[in-house]
Enzyme design. Sequence first.
Site: not given
Length: 417
Positions: A61-63
């Site tokens: 998700g952070e990627f």
Amino acid sequence: MGELFYRFGISLLGIGVKIHSLFNTKSKKFVEGRRNLFEQLENRFSQVNQNVVWFHCASLGEFEQARPIIEAFKQQYPDYFILLTFFSPSGYEVRKNYEGADYVNYMPLDTASNAKLFVEITKPKIAFFIKYEFWHYHLKALSNSDCWVYSISAIFRANQRFFKFYGGFHRKILHHFDHIFVQNKKVESLLKGINLHNVTISGDTRFDRVYSISQNVKSIKLFDDFARNEKVLIGGSTWEEDIKVMAPFLKEYPDWKAIIAPHDISEKNLKLHEQLIGGSSERFTKIDGVIKTETKVIIIDNIGLLSSLYQYGTIAFIGGAYGDGLHNTLEAACFRMPIFFGDQNYMKFQEAVDLIRLKAAYPLKDSQEFISIFNSADFDLEKASNSALKYVDENIGATQIILNHIAPIIDKLEIAS
């Protein structure tokens, strides 16, 4: 005292994950992926003679939040070497071959010695930590080196330790950042309340990512034929509880079709979806060129199609909120769709809260509420669709704000080199 507890917590994490790895595949990958990590880094970075920019993400998700910055940075500054690290195997395993980065690996556990060695080997000039990533020793090692350190798409809540009377150590961590790019005014106010003023409201870079996807989406003939002139419900990253809410809606409205992409595509879960939906469903990979006339629901049994499927939807039901947490709603919003999801675990997702306020999204207790809201005079499909798209349009641009801010830093680095 705070640092002592932090070190103890990291030690417990290291021990715990090793024990857990004996019977858990994800933990095993976490441990094995870090084996010989420094040797791998030495071998790769001994050959690097470019300035290094480091992007660190917790997981997948952070990627997706880092990706717009990585790709825009690469395009604008092609001579830089891009290092991408993950904390979790669920991010690394999916993106270990990501072509936008020059090197992808894990970040070592956050001990003083690990962090010092990591920074000494990789020698980053700029580092970006995404959203929730606040690792004390790595940030300290970076701030002690010749490196500019940024937090991007950061989000905080008032009940976190940073803002408590006992949170001195955790506030100290935040002071290692040269600048913090936050998602909204509320977060900016929280940080200024603890005397952090190196803060800019940039918004969430995910908006840039999903908007880019929506602008470059390609049509898929099979779904073109299936959805043409039809009202279509898109189920995104669904679980059992989500399907239990969606299935009665489809029975109530037999003139509607659906495209459903389960989050888990194991055989067991696919069969469960089929059982709950009924006999009118067909798996995507089983369709041999032509969709059966009686097929009302296509179940997506492979990975990677969902972001392209929203273009065919009239409304969307996004999964996860009845369980561990709501999945991505922004992709659906980009395609001008009202969004429905469970009413239990969505509150920590700012976009979900915003979309509800704008009457572009609706949390649901059960299937009866789904049908009731859809039939109510308060629900206006056209207005909800326009509100969803307007929300995305008003929030794109975080990537450019961040790049504009660091441009003078890049100029200094290029003069120095």
